[in-house]
Design a protein around this motif. Structure first.
Motif, mmCIF file in Angstrom:
data_model
loop_
_atom_site.group_PDB
_atom_site.id
_atom_site.type_symbol
_atom_site.label_atom_id
_atom_site.label_comp_id
_atom_site.label_asym_id
_atom_site.label_seq_id
_atom_site.Cartn_x
_atom_site.Cartn_y
_atom_site.Cartn_z
ATOM 1 N N LEU A 157 14.212 -12.880 -49.564
ATOM 2 C CA LEU A 157 13.881 -13.345 -48.216
ATOM 3 C C LEU A 157 15.006 -14.155 -47.596
ATOM 4 O O LEU A 157 15.194 -14.126 -46.371
ATOM 5 C CB LEU A 157 12.591 -14.163 -48.245
ATOM 6 N N TYR B 32 14.383 -15.534 -43.535
ATOM 7 C CA TYR B 32 13.088 -16.205 -43.616
ATOM 8 C C TYR B 32 13.281 -17.667 -43.992
ATOM 9 O O TYR B 32 14.242 -18.030 -44.665
ATOM 10 C CB TYR B 32 12.190 -15.507 -44.641
ATOM 11 N N GLU B 33 12.355 -18.504 -43.554
ATOM 12 C CA GLU B 33 12.403 -19.933 -43.848
ATOM 13 C C GLU B 33 11.398 -20.257 -44.942
ATOM 14 O O GLU B 33 10.228 -19.869 -44.849
ATOM 15 C CB GLU B 33 12.102 -20.726 -42.587
ATOM 16 N N LEU C 146 6.392 -19.889 -47.890
ATOM 17 C CA LEU C 146 7.015 -19.160 -46.784
ATOM 18 C C LEU C 146 6.507 -19.804 -45.499
ATOM 19 O O LEU C 146 5.305 -19.863 -45.261
ATOM 20 C CB LEU C 146 6.636 -17.679 -46.843
ATOM 21 N N LYS D 218 10.205 -17.355 -39.937
ATOM 22 C CA LYS D 218 11.442 -16.580 -39.882
ATOM 23 C C LYS D 218 12.283 -17.115 -38.736
ATOM 24 O O LYS D 218 11.760 -17.404 -37.656
ATOM 25 C CB LYS D 218 11.135 -15.095 -39.665
ATOM 26 N N PHE E 279 12.165 -15.995 -34.776
ATOM 27 C CA PHE E 279 10.996 -15.113 -34.672
ATOM 28 C C PHE E 279 10.287 -15.355 -33.350
ATOM 29 O O PHE E 279 10.007 -16.485 -32.976
ATOM 30 C CB PHE E 279 10.036 -15.367 -35.834
#
Length: 122
Positions: A70, A75-76, A96, A99, A102
């Motif tokens: 990821l 992604y964060e 997660l 993103k 996003f």
């Protein structure tokens, strides 16, 4: 966000889910003759199960192996910072959180649910 609109048909309360994610090798296939079932086999399966079972509702619990994939895709994630060795998870795990850059689609979930309910009414 869509989960807010998913209701339990028994009591009309909002439903919630727990998610766990692990990346690794698996083999899939149909097993059985009398009652065939689709099954997954491999070391990644029990780890993914533990990731889900140690998660918290409405969060996505991610294993180190998934984080590595990821990270490459923007992604964060934030560290879980909790010892899960009693559950058999010795590697670091993460939540997660989103993103980068996003932009969610503007979906009117209430309207969709209303339309589906009307289509299935007696």
């Amino acid at each position: 966000r869509a989960m807010r609109y998913l209701k339990d048909p028994k009591d009309d309360r909002s439903m919630s889910i727990r998610l766990g994610c692990h990346s690794g090798s698996v083999v899939a296939g149909v097993v059985g003759l009398k009652m065939p079932r689709y099954c997954l086999f491999g070391g990644a399966v029990p780890i993914a199960n533990k990731m889900e079972s140690t998660s918290i509702k409405m969060k996505i619990h991610v294993h180190e192996s998934t984080k590595q994939l990821l990270d490459k895709r923007g992604y964060e994630l934030e560290p879980r910072n909790e010892d899960l060795s009693k559950e058999g998870i010795t590697e670091p795990t993460y939540w997660l959180t989103g993103k980068k850059d996003f932009k969610p689609a503007k979906i009117n979930y209430e309207k969709i649910i209303e339309e589906v309910a009307m289509d299935h009414s007696i």
